[in-house]
Write a protein that holds these residues in place. Sequence first.
Motif, PDB file in Angstrom:
ATOM      1  N   ALA A 266      51.644  33.633  30.526  1.00 16.09           N
ATOM      2  CA  ALA A 266      51.375  32.184  30.394  1.00 16.09           C
ATOM      3  C   ALA A 266      51.817  31.581  31.612  1.00 16.09           C
ATOM      4  O   ALA A 266      51.155  30.677  32.289  1.00 16.09           O
ATOM      5  CB  ALA A 266      52.221  31.542  29.315  1.00 16.09           C
ATOM      6  N   ALA A 267      52.855  32.206  32.630  1.00 17.55           N
ATOM      7  CA  ALA A 267      53.358  31.616  33.820  1.00 17.55           C
ATOM      8  C   ALA A 267      52.167  31.916  34.822  1.00 17.55           C
ATOM      9  O   ALA A 267      51.908  31.511  35.726  1.00 17.55           O
ATOM     10  CB  ALA A 267      54.670  32.153  34.321  1.00 17.55           C
ATOM     11  N   ALA A 268      51.384  33.424  34.650  1.00 17.64           N
ATOM     12  CA  ALA A 268      50.542  33.703  35.671  1.00 17.64           C
ATOM     13  C   ALA A 268      49.178  32.901  35.721  1.00 17.64           C
ATOM     14  O   ALA A 268      48.421  32.845  36.651  1.00 17.64           O
ATOM     15  CB  ALA A 268      50.274  35.180  35.147  1.00 17.64           C
ATOM     16  N   LEU A 269      48.928  32.505  34.480  1.00 14.06           N
ATOM     17  CA  LEU A 269      47.589  31.432  34.261  1.00 14.06           C
ATOM     18  C   LEU A 269      46.343  32.307  34.749  1.00 14.06           C
ATOM     19  O   LEU A 269      45.621  31.563  35.607  1.00 14.06           O
ATOM     20  CB  LEU A 269      47.917  29.981  34.914  1.00 14.06           C
ATOM     21  N   GLY A 270      46.268  33.443  34.418  1.00 13.57           N
ATOM     22  CA  GLY A 270      45.217  34.262  34.681  1.00 13.57           C
ATOM     23  C   GLY A 270      45.167  34.998  36.077  1.00 13.57           C
ATOM     24  O   GLY A 270      44.203  35.526  36.399  1.00 13.57           O
ATOM     25  N   MET A 271      46.016  34.765  36.943  1.00 16.28           N
ATOM     26  CA  MET A 271      46.347  35.612  38.232  1.00 16.28           C
ATOM     27  C   MET A 271      46.328  37.039  37.740  1.00 16.28           C
ATOM     28  O   MET A 271      47.188  37.507  36.864  1.00 16.28           O
ATOM     29  CB  MET A 271      47.454  35.393  38.818  1.00 16.28           C
ATOM     30  N   LEU A 272      45.697  37.939  38.278  1.00 15.74           N
ATOM     31  CA  LEU A 272      45.612  39.472  38.221  1.00 15.74           C
ATOM     32  C   LEU A 272      45.785  40.345  39.218  1.00 15.74           C
ATOM     33  O   LEU A 272      45.498  39.640  40.251  1.00 15.74           O
ATOM     34  CB  LEU A 272      44.172  39.777  37.589  1.00 15.74           C
ATOM     35  N   ARG A 273      46.376  41.368  39.159  1.00 22.70           N
ATOM     36  CA  ARG A 273      46.578  42.417  40.183  1.00 22.70           C
ATOM     37  C   ARG A 273      45.596  43.335  40.310  1.00 22.70           C
ATOM     38  O   ARG A 273      45.679  44.446  39.402  1.00 22.70           O
ATOM     39  CB  ARG A 273      48.035  43.296  39.836  1.00 22.70           C
ATOM     40  N   TRP A 274      44.614  42.920  40.990  1.00 22.71           N
ATOM     41  CA  TRP A 274      43.362  43.868  41.025  1.00 22.71           C
ATOM     42  C   TRP A 274      43.634  45.228  41.415  1.00 22.71           C
ATOM     43  O   TRP A 274      44.225  45.187  42.432  1.00 22.71           O
ATOM     44  CB  TRP A 274      42.246  43.171  41.549  1.00 22.71           C
ATOM     45  N   PRO A 275      42.993  46.287  40.885  1.00 19.83           N
ATOM     46  CA  PRO A 275      43.571  47.605  41.374  1.00 19.83           C
ATOM     47  C   PRO A 275      43.275  48.145  42.694  1.00 19.83           C
ATOM     48  O   PRO A 275      43.917  48.939  43.295  1.00 19.83           O
ATOM     49  CB  PRO A 275      42.960  48.620  40.325  1.00 19.83           C
ATOM     50  N   TYR A 276      42.079  47.470  43.098  1.00 18.34           N
ATOM     51  CA  TYR A 276      41.679  48.028  44.443  1.00 18.34           C
ATOM     52  C   TYR A 276      41.751  47.180  45.722  1.00 18.34           C
ATOM     53  O   TYR A 276      41.030  47.227  46.850  1.00 18.34           O
ATOM     54  CB  TYR A 276      40.155  48.762  44.332  1.00 18.34           C
ATOM     55  N   ASP A 277      42.441  46.209  45.537  1.00 14.34           N
ATOM     56  CA  ASP A 277      42.626  44.937  46.280  1.00 14.34           C
ATOM     57  C   ASP A 277      43.960  44.939  47.096  1.00 14.34           C
ATOM     58  O   ASP A 277      44.450  43.971  47.691  1.00 14.34           O
ATOM     59  CB  ASP A 277      42.304  43.645  45.959  1.00 14.34           C
ATOM     60  N   GLU A 278      44.804  46.032  47.263  1.00 12.31           N
ATOM     61  CA  GLU A 278      45.886  46.184  48.046  1.00 12.31           C
ATOM     62  C   GLU A 278      46.819  45.022  47.602  1.00 12.31           C
ATOM     63  O   GLU A 278      47.426  44.244  48.500  1.00 12.31           O
ATOM     64  CB  GLU A 278      45.382  46.045  49.497  1.00 12.31           C
TER      65      GLU A 278
END
Length: 295
Positions: A266-278
Amino acid sequence: MEFLDRRGALEGRRAVLIGGAAGIGKAVALALGEAGVDIAFCDIDDESIASTSAALREMGRRVFDMHADATRSDQLAQFYGETARFFDGIDVLVNVVGGTCMQPFMERAERDCADDVQRNFGYVVESMRHAVPLLQRSGRGGSIVNFTTIEAHRGAGGFAVYAGAKAATTNFSKAMAWELGPHGIRVNLIAPDTTPSAGNAAAIPEPWRSLNADAPAEWWAKAFQMYIPLQTPPAADDLANAVLFLASDLARSITGQVLHVDGGAAAALGMLRWPYDEGATLPVPMGGTLCKLFG
């Protein structure tokens, strides 16, 4: 441990659980039982009712159980009537029952929408109406914990009526925290997100359910690392721990609050750690991931 037990002061209290036999409900029941709480609970899973009751009695707890569908007003009223004869009053109420199936709103039948409202909001209103007099009998206030969801706090496509009903439960609970405050009765909510349980698995329809089952465990681990700040979804026991806190004297000045037990989703609000974007953390992928997906 003894220090926390003394501060929490749950030993000898009495709790009602609506949906306390399996999954998250069972985890809550066993956690309360280990804390010294006697329990009355209802559920629709007879096998799980028997096993959970047996486990609680092995702990030395007083237990009343009943097969009852909480979404049926007559069965819920009957359960509370029997509970009132078993306990002369209660200290804790936990409304666990809920759930739905992912489906676009315009494809969902009117009957299914009505069921979503009753299963995720309507019965909570009825349960609290029955429970408050039992809480007042104790003369020492009490704690109500209602389960809502992260979907009540975001636009949840495929879960529209479910999300709306849980949002109603959230605001209803906050209003009741205001009304019941002078009686010493606290009302709080727990908002999970992704939690491994049979109910959550059943919410995903085919063909996605089969595709999910085919995905290796290590893929799911990587997906959770992208989505959940703490990297892994909470277990049922983590939700049970939150109930213990809110039910206990450790939270005696907390009411009308939503506790998000979701690993930080809930705190992230959709922020993702994309796997190939360093390590980039954005709602949309950047070049590295886009190249892998579409290049």
